[in-house]
Design an enzyme around this catalytic site. Structure first.
Site, PDB file in Angstrom:
ATOM      1  N   GLN A  65       0.784  -1.432  -0.019  1.00 17.28           N
ATOM      2  CA  GLN A  65      -0.066   0.145  -0.003  1.00 17.28           C
ATOM      3  C   GLN A  65       0.717   1.455   0.132  1.00 17.28           C
ATOM      4  O   GLN A  65       0.233   2.339  -0.247  1.00 17.28           O
ATOM      5  CB  GLN A  65      -0.999   0.151   1.157  1.00 17.28           C
ATOM      6  CG  GLN A  65      -1.945  -0.798   1.154  1.00 17.28           C
ATOM      7  CD  GLN A  65      -2.901  -1.117   2.208  1.00 17.28           C
ATOM      8  OE1 GLN A  65      -2.675  -1.628   3.214  1.00 17.28           O
ATOM      9  NE2 GLN A  65      -4.223  -0.603   2.087  1.00 17.28           N
ATOM     10  N   LEU A 111      -7.823   1.202   2.717  1.00 13.71           N
ATOM     11  CA  LEU A 111      -7.018   2.540   2.486  1.00 13.71           C
ATOM     12  C   LEU A 111      -6.817   2.631   1.121  1.00 13.71           C
ATOM     13  O   LEU A 111      -6.709   3.919   0.708  1.00 13.71           O
ATOM     14  CB  LEU A 111      -5.897   2.908   3.474  1.00 13.71           C
ATOM     15  CG  LEU A 111      -6.383   2.785   5.050  1.00 13.71           C
ATOM     16  CD1 LEU A 111      -4.992   2.566   5.839  1.00 13.71           C
ATOM     17  CD2 LEU A 111      -7.041   3.750   5.334  1.00 13.71           C
ATOM     18  N   HIS A 153      -6.656  -9.649   5.872  1.00  9.02           N
ATOM     19  CA  HIS A 153      -6.727  -8.832   4.691  1.00  9.02           C
ATOM     20  C   HIS A 153      -5.379  -8.241   4.491  1.00  9.02           C
ATOM     21  O   HIS A 153      -5.038  -8.047   3.354  1.00  9.02           O
ATOM     22  CB  HIS A 153      -7.693  -7.593   5.420  1.00  9.02           C
ATOM     23  CG  HIS A 153      -7.742  -6.321   4.649  1.00  9.02           C
ATOM     24  ND1 HIS A 153      -8.905  -5.923   4.024  1.00  9.02           N
ATOM     25  CD2 HIS A 153      -6.844  -5.340   4.207  1.00  9.02           C
ATOM     26  CE1 HIS A 153      -8.988  -4.960   3.548  1.00  9.02           C
ATOM     27  NE2 HIS A 153      -7.622  -4.517   3.493  1.00  9.02           N
ATOM     28  N   GLU A 154      -4.590  -8.213   5.294  1.00  6.18           N
ATOM     29  CA  GLU A 154      -3.213  -7.735   5.033  1.00  6.18           C
ATOM     30  C   GLU A 154      -2.505  -8.682   4.348  1.00  6.18           C
ATOM     31  O   GLU A 154      -1.553  -8.479   3.544  1.00  6.18           O
ATOM     32  CB  GLU A 154      -2.513  -7.383   6.438  1.00  6.18           C
ATOM     33  CG  GLU A 154      -3.158  -6.479   7.223  1.00  6.18           C
ATOM     34  CD  GLU A 154      -3.748  -5.181   6.555  1.00  6.18           C
ATOM     35  OE1 GLU A 154      -2.840  -4.543   5.445  1.00  6.18           O
ATOM     36  OE2 GLU A 154      -4.864  -4.669   6.822  1.00  6.18           O
ATOM     37  N   HIS A 157      -2.929  -8.737   0.725  1.00  2.54           N
ATOM     38  CA  HIS A 157      -2.159  -7.500   0.188  1.00  2.54           C
ATOM     39  C   HIS A 157      -0.950  -7.958  -0.202  1.00  2.54           C
ATOM     40  O   HIS A 157      -0.569  -7.871  -1.676  1.00  2.54           O
ATOM     41  CB  HIS A 157      -2.096  -6.229   0.959  1.00  2.54           C
ATOM     42  CG  HIS A 157      -3.305  -5.354   1.081  1.00  2.54           C
ATOM     43  ND1 HIS A 157      -3.903  -4.772   0.033  1.00  2.54           N
ATOM     44  CD2 HIS A 157      -4.162  -4.817   2.118  1.00  2.54           C
ATOM     45  CE1 HIS A 157      -5.005  -4.016   0.324  1.00  2.54           C
ATOM     46  NE2 HIS A 157      -5.023  -3.967   1.331  1.00  2.54           N
TER      47      HIS A 157
HETATM   48  C1  N9Y Z   1      -6.656  -0.589   6.208  1.00  2.00           C
HETATM   49  C2  N9Y Z   1      -8.066  -1.460   6.590  1.00  2.00           C
HETATM   50  C3  N9Y Z   1      -7.644  -2.903   6.942  1.00  2.00           C
HETATM   51  C4  N9Y Z   1      -9.050  -3.576   7.496  1.00  2.00           C
HETATM   52  C5  N9Y Z   1     -10.257  -3.716   6.449  1.00  2.00           C
HETATM   53  C6  N9Y Z   1     -10.980  -5.004   7.301  1.00  2.00           C
HETATM   54  C7  N9Y Z   1     -10.224  -5.591   8.124  1.00  2.00           C
HETATM   55  C8  N9Y Z   1      -8.889  -4.974   8.126  1.00  2.00           C
HETATM   56  C9  N9Y Z   1      -8.965  -0.468   7.597  1.00  2.00           C
HETATM   57  C10 N9Y Z   1     -10.839   1.495   5.485  1.00  2.00           C
HETATM   58  C11 N9Y Z   1     -11.346   2.340   6.309  1.00  2.00           C
HETATM   59  C12 N9Y Z   1     -11.517   1.909   7.862  1.00  2.00           C
HETATM   60  C13 N9Y Z   1     -10.376   1.143   8.276  1.00  2.00           C
HETATM   61  C14 N9Y Z   1     -11.385  -0.162   9.077  1.00  2.00           C
HETATM   62  C15 N9Y Z   1     -12.041  -0.629  11.471  1.00  2.00           C
HETATM   63  C16 N9Y Z   1     -12.674  -1.845  11.114  1.00  2.00           C
HETATM   64  C17 N9Y Z   1     -13.205  -2.678  12.199  1.00  2.00           C
HETATM   65  C18 N9Y Z   1     -13.330  -2.035  13.368  1.00  2.00           C
HETATM   66  C19 N9Y Z   1     -12.577  -0.882  13.597  1.00  2.00           C
HETATM   67  C20 N9Y Z   1      -5.125  -2.385   5.415  1.00  2.00           C
HETATM   68  N1  N9Y Z   1      -6.113  -1.407   5.068  1.00  2.00           N
HETATM   69  N2  N9Y Z   1      -9.862   0.126   7.453  1.00  2.00           N
HETATM   70  N3  N9Y Z   1     -10.329   0.361   6.054  1.00  2.00           N
HETATM   71  N4  N9Y Z   1     -11.239   0.202  10.564  1.00  2.00           N
HETATM   72  N5  N9Y Z   1     -12.075  -0.160  12.618  1.00  2.00           N
HETATM   73  O1  N9Y Z   1      -6.515  -1.163   3.611  1.00  2.00           O
HETATM   74  O2  N9Y Z   1      -8.340  -0.355   8.454  1.00  2.00           O
HETATM   75  O3  N9Y Z   1     -11.811  -0.929   8.542  1.00  2.00           O
HETATM   76  O4  N9Y Z   1      -4.978  -3.136   4.346  1.00  2.00           O
HETATM   77 NI    NI Z   2      -6.536  -2.850   2.688  1.00  2.58          NI
END
Ligand code: N9Y
Ligand code: NI
Length: 185
Positions: A65, A111, A153-154, A157
């Site tokens: 990312q 993200l 999810h990670e 990626h």
């Molecule tokens: C960051 C993602 C990773 C998560 C997505 C689903 C599981 C891991 C990320 C977009 C914005 C919000 C945020 C998120 C969250 C979820 C549940 C409870 C609390 C890494 N990424 N987000 N995605 N937050 N907070 O893309 O953190 O899901 O690869």
């Molecule tokens: Ni992601």
């Protein structure tokens, strides 16, 4: 520090490329990347810092990312017992997993994805993961709930896989066999 402008978006080929194993000991550059990724998550979850630098909050961040093809990602979140899980995983793998699946009822985001993609993203409900720390120590962790979902999810990626690859194309909210919705989100 990592900012939103450093995070590549959908369409960038690095998000579709498999990241390469990292050799130990880490180079200074690898270490900086690892520390910067974890710092991004911490900063993004601090409302003042997030606002000041325009950071979108995240609980995980993979090297792809930030346009790096190193097999490492950071996670920073609380598990369902309120325990903080905060680490960088280097050369991570899933060594075993449950048959049972789970999913976030509101779907997943990313993200690197500037749009809402509706649908259930099936994930293993429980996993046993192995990875190396920044210092080259091998760790074995059992994860369930949100940490298990985030780890998958990670890891995706690092393999060039996006969350929406797992969504049922015909019916995004079709019932997922042998699964339960993860509540609390
Ligand atoms: C960051 C993602 C990773 C998560 C997505 C689903 C599981 C891991 C990320 C977009 C914005 C919000 C945020 C998120 C969250 C979820 C549940 C409870 C609390 C890494 N990424 N987000 N995605 N937050 N907070 O893309 O953190 O899901 O690869
Ligand atoms: Ni992601």
């Amino acid at each position: 520090m990592i900012l939103m402008e450093d995070i590549i978006r959908e369409g960038h080929p690095t998000l579709r490329t498999r990241a390469e194993e990292v050799k130990f000991p880490l180079t200074d550059e690898d270490r900086k990347l690892a520390n910067d990724m974890l710092e991004y998550l911490i900063n993004s979850q601090n409302p003042e810092t997030a606002e000041k630098y325009g950071l979108r909050p995240g609980i995980g961040l993979a090297a792809n990312q930030v346009n790096s093809l190193k097999r490492m990602f950071a996670l920073h979140l609380e598990d369902d017992n309120g325990e903080l899980l905060s680490f960088v995983a280097v050369n991570p793998k899933i060594v075993s997993h449950s048959v049972e699946k789970t999913y976030l009822p509101s779907g997943e985001g990313c993200l690197s994805v500037d749009r809402q993609v509706p649908g259930y993203v099936p994930r293993y409900a429980r996993i046993t993961a192995k990875f190396f720390t920044i210092d080259g120590e091998e760790k074995k962790l059992r994860l369930k709930g949100l940490p298990a979902i985030a780890f998958q999810h990670e890891l995706d990626h690092l393999n060039g896989v996006m969350f929406y690859d797992h969504i049922n194309q015909d019916n995004p909210f079709a019932e997922v066999p042998d699964s339960f919705p993860l509540n609390g989100e």
